[in-house]
Design a protein around this motif. Structure first.
Motif, PDB file in Angstrom:
ATOM      1  N   UNK A 420      31.699  54.260  28.430  1.00 18.53           N
ATOM      2  CA  UNK A 420      32.831  55.066  27.984  1.00 18.53           C
ATOM      3  C   UNK A 420      34.051  54.169  27.835  1.00 18.53           C
ATOM      4  N   UNK A 421      34.845  54.350  26.782  1.00 21.13           N
ATOM      5  CA  UNK A 421      36.045  53.521  26.607  1.00 21.13           C
ATOM      6  C   UNK A 421      37.173  53.851  27.570  1.00 21.13           C
ATOM      7  N   UNK A 422      37.027  54.906  28.367  1.00 21.64           N
ATOM      8  CA  UNK A 422      38.110  55.293  29.272  1.00 21.64           C
ATOM      9  C   UNK A 422      38.311  54.292  30.406  1.00 21.64           C
ATOM     10  N   UNK A 423      37.340  53.379  30.611  1.00 24.69           N
ATOM     11  CA  UNK A 423      37.492  52.381  31.670  1.00 24.69           C
ATOM     12  C   UNK A 423      38.637  51.418  31.374  1.00 24.69           C
ATOM     13  N   UNK A 424      38.853  51.091  30.075  1.00 25.96           N
ATOM     14  CA  UNK A 424      39.944  50.197  29.672  1.00 25.96           C
ATOM     15  C   UNK A 424      40.355  50.578  28.259  1.00 25.96           C
ATOM     16  N   UNK A 425      41.172  51.605  28.096  1.00 17.10           N
ATOM     17  CA  UNK A 425      41.534  52.071  26.749  1.00 17.10           C
ATOM     18  C   UNK A 425      42.294  51.029  25.935  1.00 17.10           C
ATOM     19  N   UNK A 426      43.139  50.230  26.590  1.00 17.92           N
ATOM     20  CA  UNK A 426      43.906  49.229  25.848  1.00 17.92           C
ATOM     21  C   UNK A 426      42.988  48.198  25.194  1.00 17.92           C
ATOM     22  N   UNK A 427      42.050  47.693  25.957  1.00 19.96           N
ATOM     23  CA  UNK A 427      41.091  46.745  25.397  1.00 19.96           C
ATOM     24  C   UNK A 427      40.265  47.384  24.291  1.00 19.96           C
ATOM     25  N   UNK A 573      34.008  42.559  34.772  1.00 21.84           N
ATOM     26  CA  UNK A 573      34.970  43.451  34.143  1.00 21.84           C
ATOM     27  C   UNK A 573      35.271  44.611  35.080  1.00 21.84           C
ATOM     28  N   UNK A 574      36.539  44.910  35.221  1.00 19.89           N
ATOM     29  CA  UNK A 574      36.944  45.985  36.109  1.00 19.89           C
ATOM     30  C   UNK A 574      37.621  45.454  37.349  1.00 19.89           C
ATOM     31  N   UNK A 575      37.320  46.015  38.490  1.00 20.83           N
ATOM     32  CA  UNK A 575      37.989  45.648  39.738  1.00 20.83           C
ATOM     33  C   UNK A 575      37.606  44.240  40.188  1.00 20.83           C
ATOM     34  N   UNK A 576      38.521  43.612  40.910  1.00 24.39           N
ATOM     35  CA  UNK A 576      38.277  42.283  41.445  1.00 24.39           C
ATOM     36  C   UNK A 576      37.303  42.360  42.615  1.00 24.39           C
ATOM     37  N   UNK A 577      36.409  41.386  42.691  1.00 21.56           N
ATOM     38  CA  UNK A 577      35.453  41.315  43.790  1.00 21.56           C
ATOM     39  C   UNK A 577      35.646  39.981  44.505  1.00 21.56           C
ATOM     40  N   UNK A 578      35.133  39.914  45.699  1.00 22.02           N
ATOM     41  CA  UNK A 578      35.184  38.674  46.448  1.00 22.02           C
ATOM     42  C   UNK A 578      34.212  37.671  45.831  1.00 22.02           C
ATOM     43  N   UNK A 579      34.591  36.405  45.725  1.00 17.43           N
ATOM     44  CA  UNK A 579      33.651  35.408  45.175  1.00 17.43           C
ATOM     45  C   UNK A 579      32.347  35.316  45.943  1.00 17.43           C
ATOM     46  N   UNK A 580      32.352  35.675  47.215  1.00 15.80           N
ATOM     47  CA  UNK A 580      31.114  35.622  47.992  1.00 15.80           C
ATOM     48  C   UNK A 580      30.097  36.673  47.528  1.00 15.80           C
ATOM     49  N   UNK A 662      41.176  36.492  36.021  1.00 16.48           N
ATOM     50  CA  UNK A 662      42.591  36.337  35.675  1.00 16.48           C
ATOM     51  C   UNK A 662      43.237  37.709  35.718  1.00 16.48           C
ATOM     52  N   UNK A 663      44.299  37.851  36.488  1.00 18.48           N
ATOM     53  CA  UNK A 663      44.968  39.137  36.591  1.00 18.48           C
ATOM     54  C   UNK A 663      45.248  39.471  38.036  1.00 18.48           C
ATOM     55  N   UNK A 664      45.635  40.705  38.261  1.00 18.76           N
ATOM     56  CA  UNK A 664      45.951  41.187  39.604  1.00 18.76           C
ATOM     57  C   UNK A 664      45.314  42.560  39.775  1.00 18.76           C
ATOM     58  N   UNK A 665      44.401  42.671  40.721  1.00 17.00           N
ATOM     59  CA  UNK A 665      43.712  43.936  40.958  1.00 17.00           C
ATOM     60  C   UNK A 665      42.492  44.088  40.082  1.00 17.00           C
ATOM     61  N   UNK A 666      42.646  43.917  38.792  1.00 14.75           N
ATOM     62  CA  UNK A 666      41.530  43.978  37.861  1.00 14.75           C
ATOM     63  C   UNK A 666      41.596  42.773  36.939  1.00 14.75           C
ATOM     64  N   UNK A 718      29.883  40.634  33.360  1.00 16.93           N
ATOM     65  CA  UNK A 718      29.196  41.698  34.104  1.00 16.93           C
ATOM     66  C   UNK A 718      30.071  42.933  34.076  1.00 16.93           C
ATOM     67  N   UNK A 719      29.600  43.987  33.367  1.00 16.76           N
ATOM     68  CA  UNK A 719      30.370  45.209  33.249  1.00 16.76           C
ATOM     69  C   UNK A 719      29.863  46.296  34.170  1.00 16.76           C
ATOM     70  N   UNK A 720      30.001  47.543  33.734  1.00 19.00           N
ATOM     71  CA  UNK A 720      29.608  48.712  34.522  1.00 19.00           C
ATOM     72  C   UNK A 720      28.484  49.474  33.838  1.00 19.00           C
ATOM     73  N   UNK A 721      27.559  48.760  33.236  1.00 16.10           N
ATOM     74  CA  UNK A 721      26.429  49.386  32.576  1.00 16.10           C
ATOM     75  C   UNK A 721      25.433  49.905  33.599  1.00 16.10           C
ATOM     76  N   UNK A 722      24.528  50.755  33.130  1.00 19.58           N
ATOM     77  CA  UNK A 722      23.496  51.306  34.014  1.00 19.58           C
ATOM     78  C   UNK A 722      22.628  50.187  34.568  1.00 19.58           C
TER      79      UNK A 722
END
Length: 821
Positions: A420-427, A573-580, A662-666, A718-722
């Protein structure tokens, strides 16, 4: 005195209809005035969950007119009991005439026997007793998502209006059959086949096919409504077509997933027996002719693919409107946007000959697919611009990619990373703008190329704002909204945007819904699995599928570190995760393979000053890793140059994976003007000692080589696909299929007497093979993230488990037979 004499006469036997009417009158008299009476109405009984649907006509009034289902059943039982008591030994009266429904109109002139064709003296008590239950199950809920149907009952449904006769068969053999079809009549075929029009004109899924040497590939599985081959005009009132068997290998996917089982042909039908010769008893083709759904040996819920007359009229107006059409198709979920877009696409790609209209389409059709959840020519998670030159006949999982296709190509694609495009409408908006720029560039080569924009079902809230923006800014010629009943909070902003853009807004009825055997999530899994198992050789026009599990496929080994590093980074893509956690997030996931067209395509960093590093050393690094061959712009040598991509990469401590963030939070997405998607890949494993990734991908090597030769770097997203559950279970289903074939071979050998003599040695060999296959199945079932249900537990489930169907929660109605004739 006369009335008194009449009363003294013995009571005459009454019919069931009269008894039922008398009982209804008694109930009506006993019902309070403020409650609706239980009189028979022409409306359908309410669904299990009565909810408002924008497709309902005057929903409040309809609800008041609907009778109570339980009361109706009680009345019927009472009427039957009265009839049984008062008419013992008496002849049964004729039932009242029944109005013909749209289903009955589909089979007029076909010779098929339906409820409307029953003689007045014939009984139909079974159908009458089950009328309330069947109607309620068909109507379903009216929300907008899918639920499994409860206790679906098979219904014999007419599929076509033509019955083959011996004189209609021109030629036949074990692989093909050539038949004649009368004008205005249609033929329904299930399976996969090639169609060759020899005489006359036939319509198929919106396309009008004229006589030519070209052969069209058609995929007609039971997961979707079956296409109708309808004769539009012919020689002496008949069209002549040849249907040929094909062996594309897609049917072999049933050994890898149960979703591909029971979707193609079954046993021979009555029409098939007519088209085979007497000495071809054991021969089977890849297609079967069906007159009704009862002809299907698997008793599936089959329906024909008919189009409403309003759809036909709209397609004709859009195709011959006097100017180059640029149409945006939008509407709520499950309203038929993809079906309408496919019909319009096929109609534009098969115009009438020049002798009729003076126009011939030689520039093809541009298809801008903005639905990442259910794309037409691409796996999910992408938006793309495709250029088509030939009609397409089949559901999306039969053409999940256009790589190396002679009938079309993907001009440009962007990885959204979600359904769904609602995850990042600007992009999403930036990607749409870039694809529209590519379409304008395409018009320089193909100036008469029309455009079809398939908008997703994200039509409320922020999705409506994006839709109105697209209507105002994309330079369209028409907007089609697939719902006649609103809601007003959607239709009014769309109408206002169309008015501002000075283009018409066309509203059409939603597509009718009925039982389907696969949900939307299952169809996405089928499309992904088909994408990873499809291949297309350069010398072969049509694709083919292989049944090798992804665990056994030859992978691509890509270095993610070291001097031969093949990918520049891995982004989530989406929220930031820990590199570990990057290893766990990446292992076994489906990722997008993205080509970078600039040294740093991350949005928001084009004008940001770079870090204080040696500019000469930094340019050498870019030259080596990006492959610019000394063509690095001189601006990168300045202190004010934007930061390099490597400045945003963090190496994980344990695996040394290049984590790009690159970014803050996401994570900031990539700029669509500076990157594009090559396709998808499955990360089968991560070899930490050798610093290599094992990737399984159907992306042609020529496509990757061209990107590298143009100096484009490669990253994985890596996105949020099934989750690829289909890939995890492929080895188990393949092992089970091999074991089943081996047991069947042993049974056939014993039956045919192929094991001669005492057969001890042969039986021992077969037993050893059985043990090996059984051990393979055991190992395949012992894997993480998968639970195998034992056969004993499976047998305890309902008998119709594999015949379960799904239904959409929306109002269903019937369409006409129109095929734009």
């Amino acid at each position: 005195m006369k009335r008194k004499a009449e009363k003294s006469q013995p009571a005459a036997p009454i019919s069931a209809f009269a008894a039922r009417k008398a009982r209804l009158q008694q109930l009506e008299a006993a019902t309070p005035a403020n409650k609706p009476s239980d009189v028979e109405s022409n409306t359908e009984p309410p669904s299990k969950k009565a909810r408002y649907s924008p497709e309902d006509e005057d929903a409040s009034q309809v609800e008041e007119a609907k009778p109570n289902v339980h009361t109706r059943r009680a009345v019927r039982r009472a009427a039957r009991s009265i009839n049984a008591e008062k008419s013992k030994g008496k002849p049964k009266a004729s039932p009242p005439p029944r109005e013909k429904t749209p289903d009955d109109q589909l089979v007029q002139g076909s010779g098929l026997r339906t409820l409307a064709d029953e003689e007045p003296g014939e009984e139909n008590s079974d159908v009458e007793a089950d009328d309330g239950d069947d109607t309620a199950s068909l109507q379903g809920d009216v929300e907008g998502h899918e639920t499994p149907a409860e206790d679906p009952k098979f219904q014999n449904f007419p599929l076509c209006t033509a019955r083959l006769k011996r004189k209609d068969i021109v030629s036949r053999d074990k692989h093909a059959v050539c038949v004649r079809i009368k004008e205005k009549l249609g033929l329904v075929i299930i399976g996969q086949y090639d169609i060759w029009v020899k005489r006359g004109v036939v319509s198929l899924m919106g396309a009008k096919l004229h006589p030519s040497p070209k052969v069209y590939r058609v995929y007609a599985p039971s997961t979707h409504s079956l296409p109708v081959i309808k004769c539009v005009s012919g020689v002496n009132g008949k069209a002549e077509v040849e249907i040929q068997s094909v062996h594309s290998g897609i049917h072999q996917l049933k050994d890898l997933s149960p979703l591909y089982q029971r979707i193609w042909t079954g046993e021979r039908t009555s029409a098939d027996h007519l088209t085979f010769k007497s000495d071809e008893k054991q021969t089977r083709r890849t297609f079967s002719v069906l007159y009704t759904s009862a002809d299907d040996s698997m008793k599936r819920h089959l329906r024909p693919l008919h189009m409403d007359e309003t759809w036909s009229s709209a397609i004709r107006n859009l195709s011959h409107g006097g100017r180059q059409p640029k149409v945006l198709v939008c509407g709520p979920k499950g309203s038929g946007k993809s079906t309408f877009s496919r019909y319009l696409l096929n109609h534009l790609l098969s115009p009438a000959p020049q002798t009729e209209t003076g126009y011939s389409n030689t520039d093809g059709v541009a298809f801008l697919d903005l639905d990442p959840g259910q794309p037409e020519f691409s796996p999910m998670g992408q938006v793309y611009l495709a250029h088509l030159s030939s009609p397409v006949f089949g559901p999306p999982f039969t053409h999940p990619s256009l790589d190396n296709s002679p009938d079309g190509t993907v001009i440009r694609a962007h990885h959204i990373g979600a359904t769904s495009p609602k995850e990042d409408p600007d992009h999403y908006v930036l990607a749409v703008m870039d694809l529209m720029d590519r379409y304008r560039a395409l018009q320089a080569t193909y100036p008469q190329c029309p455009l079809i924009v398939n908008y997703p079902g994200w039509i409320f809230g922020l999705g409506l704002e994006v839709a109105t923006w697209a209507v105002r800014s994309l330079g369209l010629s028409n907007v089609v909204y697939m719902s006649e009943k609103g809601p007003s909070e959607v239709v009014e902003p769309l109408a206002l945007a169309a008015h501002d853009a000075k283009i018409p807004l066309i509203t059409l009825r939603s597509q009718p819904t009925d039982f389907v055997t696969r949900s939307s999530a299952q169809l996405r899994s089928m499309q992904m699995q088909s994408y990873f198992h499809m291949s297309r050789a350069s010398e072969i026009r049509d694709p083919f599928w292989f049944d090798t599990p992804t665990s056994r496929a030859q992978p691509f080994l890509v270095d993610y570190a070291g001097p031969r590093q093949g990918i520049r980074g891995i982004m989530v893509m989406g929220s930031q995760i820990s590199p570990d956690l990057l290893h766990d997030v990446l292992d076994g996931a489906v990722v997008g393979v993205i080509a970078l067209e600039t040294p740093n395509p991350i949005m928001g960093q084009a004008t940001v000053p770079g870090p204080s590093t040696d500019p000469v050393q930094e340019s050498e690094t870019l030259e080596d890793e990006m492959g610019f061959n000394g063509e690095v712009p001189e601006a990168n040598m300045l202190d004010q140059s934007p930061p390099s991509l490597e400045s945003n990469i963090i190496r994980t401590a344990a695996e040394d994976l290049p984590y790009l963030f690159a970014g803050a939070g996401s994570c900031n997405p990539l700029d669509p003007k500076a990157s594009h998607s090559l396709g998808l890949a499955l990360v089968r494993s991560i070899n930490i000692p050798s610093r290599k990734l094992e990737l399984v991908t159907p992306i042609p090597t020529t496509k990757i080589r061209n990107a590298i030769e143009q100096g484009h770097g490669i990253i994985l997203a890596r996105g949020q696909l099934d989750n690829p559950n289909w890939a995890i279970s492929e080895e188990y289903y393949a092992a089970k299929a091999s074991e089943k074939r081996h047991h069947q071979a042993i049974a056939d050998a014993k039956k045919n007497g192929d094991i001669e003599g005492d057969g001890t040695a042969t039986l021992d060999e077969l037993t050893k093979v059985s043990a090996v296959l059984r051990e393979r199945t055991r190992r395949a079932s012992n894997v993480p993230w998968m639970k195998v249900v034992e056969e004993s537990k499976r047998q305890q489930e309902p008998a119709n488990r594999d015949q379960s169907v799904w239904k959409l929660r929306k109002k269903a109605y019937h369409l006409s037979e129109s095929e734009m004739d």
